[in-house]
Structure formats: structure tokens, C-alpha cells
Design a protein around this motif. Structure first.
Motif, PDB file in Angstrom:
ATOM      1  N   ARG A 137       0.831  -1.214   0.000  1.00  0.00           N
ATOM      2  CA  ARG A 137       0.000   0.000   0.000  1.00  0.00           C
ATOM      3  C   ARG A 137       0.862   1.259   0.000  1.00  0.00           C
ATOM      4  O   ARG A 137       0.613   2.195  -0.762  1.00  0.00           O
ATOM      5  CB  ARG A 137      -0.908  -0.013   1.232  1.00  0.00           C
ATOM      6  CG  ARG A 137      -2.101  -0.956   1.123  1.00  0.00           C
ATOM      7  CD  ARG A 137      -2.820  -1.102   2.447  1.00  0.00           C
ATOM      8  NE  ARG A 137      -4.127  -1.705   2.292  1.00  0.00           N
ATOM      9  CZ  ARG A 137      -4.627  -2.647   3.077  1.00  0.00           C
ATOM     10  NH1 ARG A 137      -3.899  -3.099   4.091  1.00  0.00           N
ATOM     11  NH2 ARG A 137      -5.836  -3.123   2.870  1.00  0.00           N
ATOM     12  N   TRP A 151       1.084   3.932  -3.311  1.00  0.00           N
ATOM     13  CA  TRP A 151       0.692   5.344  -3.245  1.00  0.00           C
ATOM     14  C   TRP A 151       1.896   6.266  -3.373  1.00  0.00           C
ATOM     15  O   TRP A 151       1.751   7.428  -3.774  1.00  0.00           O
ATOM     16  CB  TRP A 151      -0.087   5.605  -1.963  1.00  0.00           C
ATOM     17  CG  TRP A 151      -1.484   5.058  -2.052  1.00  0.00           C
ATOM     18  CD1 TRP A 151      -1.964   3.933  -1.469  1.00  0.00           C
ATOM     19  CD2 TRP A 151      -2.566   5.604  -2.821  1.00  0.00           C
ATOM     20  NE1 TRP A 151      -3.272   3.733  -1.811  1.00  0.00           N
ATOM     21  CE2 TRP A 151      -3.668   4.742  -2.640  1.00  0.00           C
ATOM     22  CE3 TRP A 151      -2.701   6.717  -3.641  1.00  0.00           C
ATOM     23  CZ2 TRP A 151      -4.891   4.983  -3.258  1.00  0.00           C
ATOM     24  CZ3 TRP A 151      -3.925   6.955  -4.251  1.00  0.00           C
ATOM     25  CH2 TRP A 151      -5.003   6.097  -4.056  1.00  0.00           C
ATOM     26  N   PRO A 205      -4.601   3.557  -9.045  1.00  0.00           N
ATOM     27  CA  PRO A 205      -4.622   4.046  -7.652  1.00  0.00           C
ATOM     28  C   PRO A 205      -5.955   4.681  -7.282  1.00  0.00           C
ATOM     29  O   PRO A 205      -6.179   5.873  -7.474  1.00  0.00           O
ATOM     30  CB  PRO A 205      -3.484   5.080  -7.631  1.00  0.00           C
ATOM     31  CG  PRO A 205      -3.388   5.562  -9.039  1.00  0.00           C
ATOM     32  CD  PRO A 205      -3.778   4.418  -9.920  1.00  0.00           C
ATOM     33  N   GLN A 206      -6.865   3.866  -6.783  1.00  0.00           N
ATOM     34  CA  GLN A 206      -8.160   4.341  -6.318  1.00  0.00           C
ATOM     35  C   GLN A 206      -8.239   4.166  -4.810  1.00  0.00           C
ATOM     36  O   GLN A 206      -7.785   3.154  -4.274  1.00  0.00           O
ATOM     37  CB  GLN A 206      -9.291   3.566  -6.987  1.00  0.00           C
ATOM     38  CG  GLN A 206      -9.361   3.755  -8.489  1.00  0.00           C
ATOM     39  CD  GLN A 206     -10.472   2.950  -9.117  1.00  0.00           C
ATOM     40  OE1 GLN A 206     -10.999   2.025  -8.498  1.00  0.00           O
ATOM     41  NE2 GLN A 206     -10.837   3.281 -10.346  1.00  0.00           N
ATOM     42  N   PRO A 207      -8.832   5.140  -4.089  1.00  0.00           N
ATOM     43  CA  PRO A 207      -8.961   5.000  -2.634  1.00  0.00           C
ATOM     44  C   PRO A 207      -9.748   3.744  -2.268  1.00  0.00           C
ATOM     45  O   PRO A 207     -10.782   3.449  -2.863  1.00  0.00           O
ATOM     46  CB  PRO A 207      -9.715   6.270  -2.218  1.00  0.00           C
ATOM     47  CG  PRO A 207      -9.424   7.251  -3.306  1.00  0.00           C
ATOM     48  CD  PRO A 207      -9.317   6.450  -4.563  1.00  0.00           C
ATOM     49  N   GLU A 208      -9.232   2.992  -1.311  1.00  0.00           N
ATOM     50  CA  GLU A 208      -9.923   1.787  -0.860  1.00  0.00           C
ATOM     51  C   GLU A 208     -11.195   2.167  -0.102  1.00  0.00           C
ATOM     52  O   GLU A 208     -11.171   3.094   0.702  1.00  0.00           O
ATOM     53  CB  GLU A 208      -9.028   0.977   0.079  1.00  0.00           C
ATOM     54  CG  GLU A 208      -7.734   0.495  -0.533  1.00  0.00           C
ATOM     55  CD  GLU A 208      -6.886  -0.248   0.489  1.00  0.00           C
ATOM     56  OE1 GLU A 208      -7.467  -0.886   1.390  1.00  0.00           O
ATOM     57  OE2 GLU A 208      -5.647  -0.186   0.396  1.00  0.00           O
ATOM     58  N   GLN A 255      -8.366  15.174   4.208  1.00  0.00           N
ATOM     59  CA  GLN A 255      -9.589  15.644   3.572  1.00  0.00           C
ATOM     60  C   GLN A 255      -9.747  17.153   3.707  1.00  0.00           C
ATOM     61  O   GLN A 255     -10.126  17.850   2.758  1.00  0.00           O
ATOM     62  CB  GLN A 255     -10.796  14.928   4.181  1.00  0.00           C
ATOM     63  CG  GLN A 255     -12.091  15.166   3.437  1.00  0.00           C
ATOM     64  CD  GLN A 255     -12.050  14.654   2.009  1.00  0.00           C
ATOM     65  OE1 GLN A 255     -11.793  13.471   1.768  1.00  0.00           O
ATOM     66  NE2 GLN A 255     -12.272  15.541   1.043  1.00  0.00           N
ATOM     67  N   GLN A 263      -5.025  14.638  -3.041  1.00  0.00           N
ATOM     68  CA  GLN A 263      -5.867  13.530  -3.486  1.00  0.00           C
ATOM     69  C   GLN A 263      -5.165  12.202  -3.235  1.00  0.00           C
ATOM     70  O   GLN A 263      -5.786  11.220  -2.804  1.00  0.00           O
ATOM     71  CB  GLN A 263      -6.190  13.690  -4.972  1.00  0.00           C
ATOM     72  CG  GLN A 263      -7.170  14.819  -5.261  1.00  0.00           C
ATOM     73  CD  GLN A 263      -7.344  15.079  -6.739  1.00  0.00           C
ATOM     74  OE1 GLN A 263      -6.468  14.725  -7.546  1.00  0.00           O
ATOM     75  NE2 GLN A 263      -8.443  15.709  -7.113  1.00  0.00           N
ATOM     76  N   VAL A 264      -3.870  12.178  -3.486  1.00  0.00           N
ATOM     77  CA  VAL A 264      -3.087  10.970  -3.186  1.00  0.00           C
ATOM     78  C   VAL A 264      -3.039  10.741  -1.681  1.00  0.00           C
ATOM     79  O   VAL A 264      -3.139   9.596  -1.211  1.00  0.00           O
ATOM     80  CB  VAL A 264      -1.667  11.098  -3.760  1.00  0.00           C
ATOM     81  CG1 VAL A 264      -0.771   9.965  -3.265  1.00  0.00           C
ATOM     82  CG2 VAL A 264      -1.710  11.100  -5.284  1.00  0.00           C
ATOM     83  N   GLY A 317      -6.125   9.026  -0.553  1.00  0.00           N
ATOM     84  CA  GLY A 317      -6.087   7.605  -0.896  1.00  0.00           C
ATOM     85  C   GLY A 317      -5.184   6.816   0.033  1.00  0.00           C
ATOM     86  O   GLY A 317      -5.527   5.707   0.462  1.00  0.00           O
ATOM     87  N   HIS A 355      -6.894   6.324   3.402  1.00  0.00           N
ATOM     88  CA  HIS A 355      -7.853   5.204   3.354  1.00  0.00           C
ATOM     89  C   HIS A 355      -7.114   3.878   3.537  1.00  0.00           C
ATOM     90  O   HIS A 355      -7.562   2.996   4.285  1.00  0.00           O
ATOM     91  CB  HIS A 355      -8.586   5.222   2.011  1.00  0.00           C
ATOM     92  CG  HIS A 355      -9.721   6.182   1.946  1.00  0.00           C
ATOM     93  ND1 HIS A 355     -11.002   5.824   1.580  1.00  0.00           N
ATOM     94  CD2 HIS A 355      -9.775   7.506   2.203  1.00  0.00           C
ATOM     95  CE1 HIS A 355     -11.794   6.874   1.606  1.00  0.00           C
ATOM     96  NE2 HIS A 355     -11.072   7.918   1.980  1.00  0.00           N
ATOM     97  N   ALA A 356      -6.009   3.734   2.808  1.00  0.00           N
ATOM     98  CA  ALA A 356      -5.248   2.484   2.886  1.00  0.00           C
ATOM     99  C   ALA A 356      -4.712   2.251   4.292  1.00  0.00           C
ATOM    100  O   ALA A 356      -4.706   1.123   4.791  1.00  0.00           O
ATOM    101  CB  ALA A 356      -4.095   2.522   1.879  1.00  0.00           C
TER     102      ALA A 356
END
Length: 405
Positions: free
Chosen positions: A135, A139, A219-222, A335, A387-388, A391, A394-395
């Protein structure tokens, strides 16, 4: 605090500090799972733990046996051939083996089972740790690529601006120094893009070394899990270590001395040449006596192992709380930073648009436009990086919850 209290606290933390999420489906993490599987196949620790599965199976099979060691066979013969010559002859064949007492055998079986369960927990914990590495590196590549993309976009924009400035310099609308300034900005942007490309290649190389994959998944947020994995691999590993230490102590208590030895022998003897041979069977038992000097070091070593395992289990439980709380705070901060970055980028875009309009009308200088472009570029980079960061946050929450793709 037990595992159920830990689960309850984690659920509260997720419900209070994290936006509600649906439970993760297998398809949501298919790319990440493939990456973790690939890394697992390349992991030396994974190969070691999997090889130890055979050791655990052998230990369980050995614990089922009543024999505590290698059996032995003995043969002996006595004769007066070289002394009196009366025909006395005696032959004896014996078989003996150390055997476990019932309490000793059950204690060893429990220890073998505890060792097998601890190995299973270590495998799950090792895979979770490896998933965390995947992870982080995934990222890291995503962040490097966002920086590279923005650097290249900025370079292309400055190249276009420099061409326009050169045309206006030739037309006499701008001074030659403006053309030189525009070229300087292009060269600086080109160097920045080259540096960003190197950072992207370095991050990708680290990912490839870990997984063997040539490129990262999208690379999408989990989706954030609704609850902690039960049981949590790290907590389970710590608990099984305690159970194994306790089982080792029970073996020491049950084995106060070396196991007894049971022997069976058959003897054939003859007193004279004329006498008939007679046979007899004997059973022998040898029971070693345990001493304090023998048992005390073993007991203290087992107690030390139990104390260490309990302390590590308590520390693991506390660390899980802290890591989840930190991951929750990181997500909230990421966020908030993303929202602020988006608002700033919108303002800088509008500001740059107005400066660009004034520049084209001859009301503002090139230096003002370049400064505004630089601020706009920084703002766009900040949006992509945040934005990264969201993500990655989230991981990290799923990692703290023990979710293994």
C-alpha cells in the motif's frame, strides 16, 4: 483490555471520525490483492513461514507417539567355555524405549497444537505487514506520478507562453529581457520535470522490487472497512504467542524428570552340556528422579517466555488503538487539506486568468504573470498531492483495521 473491547473501540472510532463506507467487495481490491499476492510470492519471510508448516505437521505427529526417544536393542551372551568348561551358556536379547507418561504426552500434544496455531497467526500477520508495504509503495508511485504530470503540464504551458513572448519581442511589444525571463522559466521547469521523472522512476523501482509487477494497479482510494477484521492478525499473533509460552511451561511442569524407560528382555540359559535350556522373559522399568537443579532453570526460562509474550500482547493491543486513531486523524487532516487546496487552486486559476488578460492588454508585466503562474502551479500540485494523501489515508485505516486484500 481484551479483543472484544478493542473491536468495540475501533468501531466507535470509525463511526465517529470517518465518513460511512460500504463493506469492501472483492472486486474493489482485486488490483491490490494481485499486487499483494505477487509480493507474497517473492517474500523470503513468506517462504520461511510456509516451509515451517512441514515442521509444525511433524511436531504434531511426533507428539502423538508414546515413545519419548529412540528405542534400543541389546544382545548379550555369557559362557564358561574359557573358564570351567561345564557348558554354562546364557543368551539375552532385550528391547527398551523411553515412554511418555499420560500427562507428559498430553502436554506435548497441546504444545504442538499451540505451535501450529501460532505459525498460522504468524502467516496472517506477515501477509498483513506485506500488504502495508505494498500500500505504501503503491501510493508513493501515485504521488510521484502526480508530481511528474503536473511538472510536465507546467512545462508545456511555459513553453507555449515563451513562444508567445518571443513573438511579441520580435514585434516590439515586449522588451528583450522579457523574452530572456520567459526562457529562464522554461529551463527551470524543464529541470523540475526531469527531477520529477527521476523520483517517479525511483518509486516505481521500489514497487517493482517488492511485487515484481511492472506497473501499479489503478490508484483508487480503498473503501474503508466497516469494522476491524476479527480476529486482527497482529493481535491474534500476539495471543497465540502467549498460548504457546503457556503450553511450554505446562510441558516443563509435566516433565519434572526424564521420561521412564520400559524394557523387555528374553533370556535363554543352560547350566551344563547335558541340561536342557530354559527360557525366561523379564520386564524392566527405569524411572529417573527429577531434581531441583534440573527443573528450576527450565521453569524460570518458561516463566520468562510467558512474561515476555504477555507484555508484547499488551503492547500490540495498545499500538492497534494508537495506529487506528492516528490513521483516522490523518484521513480527516488529508480531507481538510484537500478541500483547502481545491479552494486555493480555484482562486489562483481566477487570479492567473485576470493577470494573463491584463498582460495581454499591456497593463501588467511578464514578471507578474510568471509569478501568478507559479502560484497556480503550486496550487494544482497541492490538489493532486492531497488527493493521493486521501487515498493513502484510506489504505492506512484499512491496514490498522487488519484488512488483508
Amino acid at each position: 483490555m481484551g479483543a472484544h473491547h478493542l473491536l468495540h473501540s475501533i468501531c466507535i472510532a470509525v463511526s465517529l471520525g470517518i465518513a460511512p463506507q460500504l463493506a469492501m467487495s472483492q472486486s474493489d481490491l482485486s488490483g491490490l490483492k494481485a499486487a499483494v499476492d505477487a509480493a507474497w510470492q517473492r517474500s523470503p519471510r513468506a517462504r520461511t513461514l510456509e516451509a515451517r508448516l512441514n515442521e509444525a505437521q511433524a511436531s504434531r505427529e511426533a507428539a502423538q507417539s508414546w515413545i519419548a526417544g529412540s528405542p534400543s536393542i541389546g544382545i548379550g551372551q555369557r559362557s564358561d567355555r574359557w573358564t570351567d568348561g561345564n557348558g554354562v551358556r546364557e543368551t539375552e536379547v532385550s528391547v527398551s524405549a523411553p515412554v511418555w507418561l499420560p500427562g507428559q504426552k498430553s502436554a506435548r500434544q497441546n504444545l504442538a497444537q499451540a505451535g501450529s496455531e501460532d505459525l498460522d497467526a504468524q502467516l496472517a500477520n506477515a501477509r498483513l505487514a506485506l500488504a502495508g508495504e505494498v500500500r505504501e509503495r503503491l501510493w508513493a508511485v501515485a504521488a510521484a506520478r502526480e508530481s511528474l504530470a503536473e511538472a510536465q503540464d507546467h512545462l508545456h504551458h511555459l513553453e507555449g507562453l515563451a513562444e508567445e513572448v518571443q513573438l511579441r519581442v520580435k514585434a516590439g511589444d515586449l522588451a528583450r529581457t522579457d523574452g530572456m525571463l520567459a526562457q529562464q522559466e522554461v529551463l527551470a521547469a524543464r529541470a523540475a520535470a526531469s527531477a520529477a521523472r527521476v523520483r517517479e522512476q525511483e518509486a516505481l523501482m521500489r514497487y517493482r522490487n517488492l511485487t515484481g509487477q511492472q506497473d501499479i494497479p489503478v490508484p483508487q482510494p480503498e473503501p474503508i472497512a466497516v469494522a476491524m477484521r476479527e480476529p486482527h492478525p497482529r493481535l491474534l499473533s500476539a495471543q497465540t504467542a502467549v498460548q504457546q509460552a503457556q503450553a511450554s511451561f505446562n510441558v516443563v511442569n509435566a516433565t519434572r524428570s526424564d521420561p521412564p524407560t520400559i524394557g523387555l528382555s528374553m533370556r535363554q540359559e543352560r547350566d551344563t552340556y547335558e541340561a536342557d535350556s530354559s527360557r525366561s522373559i523379564a520386564v524392566a522399568v527405569q524411572i529417573p528422579l527429577g531434581t531441583r537443579s534440573r527443573n528450576r532453570p527450565l521453569e524460570t526460562a518458561a516463566l520468562t517466555q510467558i512474561a515476555t509474550a504477555n507484555a508484547e500482547a499488551a503492547q500490540t493491543e495498545s499500538a492497534l488503538h494508537a495506529e487506528l486513531d492516528l490513521a483516522r486523524q490523518q484521513l480527516a487532516a488529508a480531507q481538510d487539506a484537500l478541500d483547502a487546496a481545491k479552494a486555493r487552486a480555484e482562486l489562483t486559476r481566477e487570479h492567473t486568468r485576470l493577470i494573463d488578460k491584463a498582460f495581454r492588454l499591456g497593463e501588467r508585466g511578464l514578471a507578474d504573470l510568471l509569478r501568478s503562474e507559479a502560484l497556480s502551479h503550486e496550487a494544482e500540485v497541492a490538489v493532486r498531492q492531497q488527493q493521493v494523501a486521501v487515498g493513502l489515508a484510506h489504505a492506512r485505516i484499512n491496514q490498522a483495521l487488519g484488512i488483508i486484500p
